[in-house]
Scaffold this active site. Structure first.
Site, short mmCIF file in Angstrom:
data_model
loop_
_atom_site.label_atom_id
_atom_site.label_comp_id
_atom_site.label_asym_id
_atom_site.label_seq_id
_atom_site.Cartn_x
_atom_site.Cartn_y
_atom_site.Cartn_z
N TRP A 1 0.80 -1.22 0.00
CA TRP A 1 0.00 0.00 0.00
C TRP A 1 0.83 1.27 0.00
O TRP A 1 0.30 2.35 -0.20
CB TRP A 1 -0.92 0.03 1.23
CG TRP A 1 -0.20 -0.36 2.49
CD1 TRP A 1 -0.19 -1.61 3.06
CD2 TRP A 1 0.64 0.45 3.32
NE1 TRP A 1 0.61 -1.63 4.19
CE2 TRP A 1 1.13 -0.36 4.37
CE3 TRP A 1 1.05 1.79 3.28
CZ2 TRP A 1 2.00 0.11 5.35
CZ3 TRP A 1 1.92 2.26 4.27
CH2 TRP A 1 2.37 1.43 5.28
N ASP B 1 -2.99 -4.03 -3.01
CA ASP B 1 -3.34 -4.05 -1.60
C ASP B 1 -4.71 -3.38 -1.44
O ASP B 1 -5.04 -2.42 -2.14
CB ASP B 1 -2.29 -3.27 -0.81
CG ASP B 1 -2.46 -3.45 0.69
OD1 ASP B 1 -1.75 -4.30 1.26
OD2 ASP B 1 -3.32 -2.77 1.29
N GLY C 1 6.86 -6.35 -0.71
CA GLY C 1 6.19 -6.32 0.59
C GLY C 1 7.18 -6.69 1.68
O GLY C 1 8.40 -6.52 1.52
N SER C 2 6.67 -7.23 2.77
CA SER C 2 7.53 -7.51 3.92
C SER C 2 8.36 -8.78 3.68
O SER C 2 8.00 -9.64 2.86
CB SER C 2 6.67 -7.71 5.16
OG SER C 2 5.84 -8.84 4.98
N GLU D 1 11.08 -7.87 -3.55
CA GLU D 1 11.53 -6.56 -3.09
C GLU D 1 10.99 -6.40 -1.68
O GLU D 1 9.79 -6.19 -1.49
CB GLU D 1 10.96 -5.45 -4.00
CG GLU D 1 11.40 -5.56 -5.45
CD GLU D 1 12.85 -5.15 -5.66
OE1 GLU D 1 13.44 -4.52 -4.76
OE2 GLU D 1 13.39 -5.46 -6.73
N CYS E 1 10.39 1.63 1.90
CA CYS E 1 11.36 0.56 2.14
C CYS E 1 12.80 1.07 2.22
O CYS E 1 13.60 0.50 2.94
CB CYS E 1 11.24 -0.49 1.04
SG CYS E 1 11.37 0.22 -0.61
P1 NAD Z 1 2.94 -7.29 3.35
O1 NAD Z 1 3.97 -8.31 3.10
O2 NAD Z 1 2.09 -7.45 4.55
O3 NAD Z 1 1.93 -7.16 2.11
C1 NAD Z 1 2.38 -6.91 0.80
C2 NAD Z 1 1.36 -7.47 -0.19
O4 NAD Z 1 1.34 -8.88 -0.07
C3 NAD Z 1 -0.07 -7.00 0.07
O5 NAD Z 1 -0.72 -6.80 -1.18
C4 NAD Z 1 -0.68 -8.19 0.79
O6 NAD Z 1 -2.08 -8.27 0.66
C5 NAD Z 1 0.01 -9.35 0.10
N1 NAD Z 1 0.05 -10.61 0.86
C6 NAD Z 1 -0.18 -10.81 2.17
N2 NAD Z 1 -0.02 -12.12 2.47
C7 NAD Z 1 0.33 -12.74 1.32
C8 NAD Z 1 0.66 -14.09 0.98
N3 NAD Z 1 0.68 -15.07 1.90
N4 NAD Z 1 0.99 -14.38 -0.30
C9 NAD Z 1 1.03 -13.40 -1.23
N5 NAD Z 1 0.72 -12.11 -0.97
C10 NAD Z 1 0.37 -11.79 0.29
O7 NAD Z 1 3.71 -5.90 3.38
P2 NAD Z 1 3.10 -4.46 3.72
O8 NAD Z 1 3.04 -4.30 5.18
O9 NAD Z 1 1.90 -4.21 2.93
O10 NAD Z 1 4.26 -3.51 3.12
C11 NAD Z 1 5.29 -3.04 3.90
C12 NAD Z 1 6.55 -3.85 3.68
O11 NAD Z 1 6.90 -3.83 2.30
C13 NAD Z 1 7.76 -3.25 4.40
O12 NAD Z 1 8.52 -4.29 4.95
C14 NAD Z 1 8.53 -2.56 3.30
O13 NAD Z 1 9.90 -2.38 3.56
C15 NAD Z 1 8.26 -3.47 2.14
N6 NAD Z 1 8.44 -2.77 0.85
C16 NAD Z 1 9.53 -3.08 0.09
C17 NAD Z 1 9.77 -2.39 -1.09
C18 NAD Z 1 10.97 -2.68 -1.95
O14 NAD Z 1 10.99 -2.25 -3.11
N7 NAD Z 1 11.98 -3.37 -1.44
C19 NAD Z 1 8.87 -1.39 -1.49
C20 NAD Z 1 7.78 -1.11 -0.69
C21 NAD Z 1 7.56 -1.82 0.49
#
Ligand code: NAD
Length: 506
Positions: free
Chosen positions: A150, A176, A225-226, A247, A281
């Site tokens: 998000w 998201d 994501g995370s 990422e 991130c």
């Molecule tokens: P998150 O991992 O909770 O969610 C990311 C996405 O994955 C969302 O769309 C979520 O719905 C989906 N998701 C959740 N569970 C899943 C599963 N089991 N399988 C597949 N998809 C699933 O992360 P968040 O809290 O939304 O984002 C923040 C994190 O993202 C932070 O750790 C941040 O550092 C990282 N981030 C990294 C980058 C990069 O380019 N390295 C960029 C932006 C954010």
């Protein structure tokens, strides 16, 4: 954005099932109800995208590029609407929404420009000249899954979806829930620019249900994501032997060098730490300064941090916006309270700002964070930065590298010294006299993380080629027959040995 415009964007998603309310983080009011898709819906999206991909693959790359150029122009023409949407869904300031939009526009331009040359058939050196010729093609993998978070819904969408499309693939993207409107609007602009409607499917819903369903059906998955979720996606992708780009999170350090100007360093730290309220991130979360400079640096950073205007506004008058919702506020407060309980000192901020809005948190500087505090090693993902002092530069480098993450780092000080330190940092990007924007904004430089910050790189030619399969085509040249039997080899061996000797120097 009007209710009618929102309804027309959401009309792309199947309706009639469960929905979730999407909340405006700036005032906690409901924006709209977002449909939550099921695995059956995802299967339909997958089938539709796959069918569209067969025709798209046959479209000459130059025509695909033209669509990306038109999308670039659409993004520019709709810049104000994009900024409004980003602010509505994420709560970020106009300035940070602009930075994100500029990045998305840059991605459209970059992939439009490089697609033809990067994807063109390339002649490569043959095994034995005159006997064979060899070419390499890059063919689309087929269907690419893209999963986005998000915090940067527009830029991160463009950085993965556009190269996947340019390479001839179809895309099924899971947006998201908190940022689906921005993604749907970006898709709408791509269709206006001439992209076949079925080629880029956007779905939304429960992360695990929809995310797993996508990973189980696509030919390649690009996840942002995370780190915790990234691991799960990687395991699932590995069991299917599909390619996977991750990422993930960061715990990004900045080292201020002895020769740095504390005032300038504090200004750089400010932009590096509080962009998008630290929900980025690559944002800086740890700063190491020489002990001899620590008090002056802290004083500068405190004064600058406290002068930041926090609030909501659809113009550029505000410096830092809101956190993106209740969970983020709880998370950030939890990290700061834990650090203070374990002996850290708050230099600036350290509190929520309910008088400004429900999820606002003051940009925060802390120091003397103890090793037992969660924030000493875990990613906060909020407007909080920890400043610690060092005596020897080697100690600062050791601390900077002492992390499971390796996404971004920054060095502030005289350029030559900073470059030497940059070479020793274990991070996918290192920014000198800047927090993250110098490398982040360059579409030609690969972006991604070492260690648990990810796998693979986006941007650059590699950012496009990862969505292709390399296919080598070898051709027997014809005028010299390739050997088959022992005696043929005996006859050919002297000639081939001469060739091998000759090839050493060419
Ligand atoms: P998150 O991992 O909770 O969610 C990311 C996405 O994955 C969302 O769309 C979520 O719905 C989906 N998701 C959740 N569970 C899943 C599963 N089991 N399988 C597949 N998809 C699933 O992360 P968040 O809290 O939304 O984002 C923040 C994190 O993202 C932070 O750790 C941040 O550092 C990282 N981030 C990294 C980058 C990069 O380019 N390295 C960029 C932006 C954010």
């Amino acid at each position: 954005m009007s209710e009618t415009s929102i309804a027309s964007l959401v009309a792309h998603l199947p309706s009639g099932g469960a929905t979730v309310p999407v909340i405006n983080p700036s005032n906690s009011k409901k924006i709209y109800d977002l449909p939550q898709l099921t695995t059956v819906d995802v299967e339909r999206a997958v089938q539709s995208a796959k069918a569209a991909q067969l025709d798209w693959q046959a479209v000459p790359v130059v025509l695909r590029s033209q669509i990306l150029y038109r999308l670039h122009d659409e993004l520019l023409a709709n810049e104000a609407k994009l900024l409004d949407l980003l602010q509505l869904e994420t709560g970020k300031s106009r300035a940070h929404a602009f930075e994100e939009t500029a990045g998305a526009i840059g991605a459209a331009r970059y992939y439009a420009k490089i697609a033809r040359k990067t994807l063109a058939r390339k002649r490569v050196r043959a095994g034995v000249p005159f006997l064979t010729k060899t070419f390499v093609d890059h063919v689309p993998v087929g269907l690419v899954g893209v999963i986005t978070p998000w915090n940067y819904p527009l830029a991160l969408t463009m950085l993965d979806v556009l190269p996947a499309l340019a390479a001839g693939n179809a895309v099924v993207q899971k947006a998201d829930n908190q940022a689906a409107l921005t993604v749907l609007f970006a898709r709408h602009l791509a269709i206006e620019a001439g992209l076949p409607e079925k080629l880029w499917q956007v779905v939304a819903g429960d992360g695990e249900v929809v995310g797993n369903s996508i990973t189980d059906q696509v030919d390649y998955i690009a996840f942002t994501g995370s780190t915790a979720t990234g691991r799960k996606v990687a395991e699932r992708a590995a069991s299917r032997l599909i390619g996977c780009a991750l990422e993930l999170g960061g715990k990004n350090p900045m080292i201020v060098l002895p020769g740095a100007d504390p005032k300038k360093a504090a200004e750089i730290a400010l932009a590096g730490s509080f962009g998008s309220a630290g929900q980025l991130c690559v944002a800086i979360e740890r700063i190491y300064v020489p002990n001899s400079m620590k008090s002056e640096f802290l004083q500068q950073l405190k004064q600058k941090t406290e002068s930041l205007l926090v609030g909501r506004s659809s113009d550029y008058s505000i410096d830092v916006g809101s956190l993106t919702g209740y969970n983020q506020l709880q998370r950030v407060q939890g990290f700061v309270n834990d650090a203070v309980d374990k002996g850290a000192t708050i230099v600036a901020g350290g509190k929520s700002l309910p008088e400004v809005g429900p999820y606002f948190y003051a940009p925060t500087v802390v120091t003397d964070v103890k090793a037992a505090a969660r924030m000493s090693r875990q990613e906060v993902f909020g407007p909080v930065v920890d400043v610690e002092g060092y005596d020897e530069i080697d100690t600062a480098i050791e601390w900077a590298n002492d992390t499971d993450y390796g996404l971004n780092a920054s060095v502030v000080g005289p350029k030559k010294d900073a470059l030497r330190v940059a070479e020793k940092l274990m991070a996918g990007s290192v920014n000198i006299n800047e927090g993250f924007r110098a490398s982040f904004a360059s579409m030609e430089s690969p972006m991604g993380g070492m260690k648990t910050s990810g796998q693979g790189r986006r941007n650059g030619e590699g950012g496009l080629l990862r969505f292709t399969e390399a296919k080598s085509i070898g051709i027997a040249a014809g005028f010299l027959k390739l050997p088959t039997r022992g005696k043929d080899y005996e006859r050919m061996a002297p000639l081939m040995k001469t060739m091998l000797r000759w090839m050493r120097n060419f």
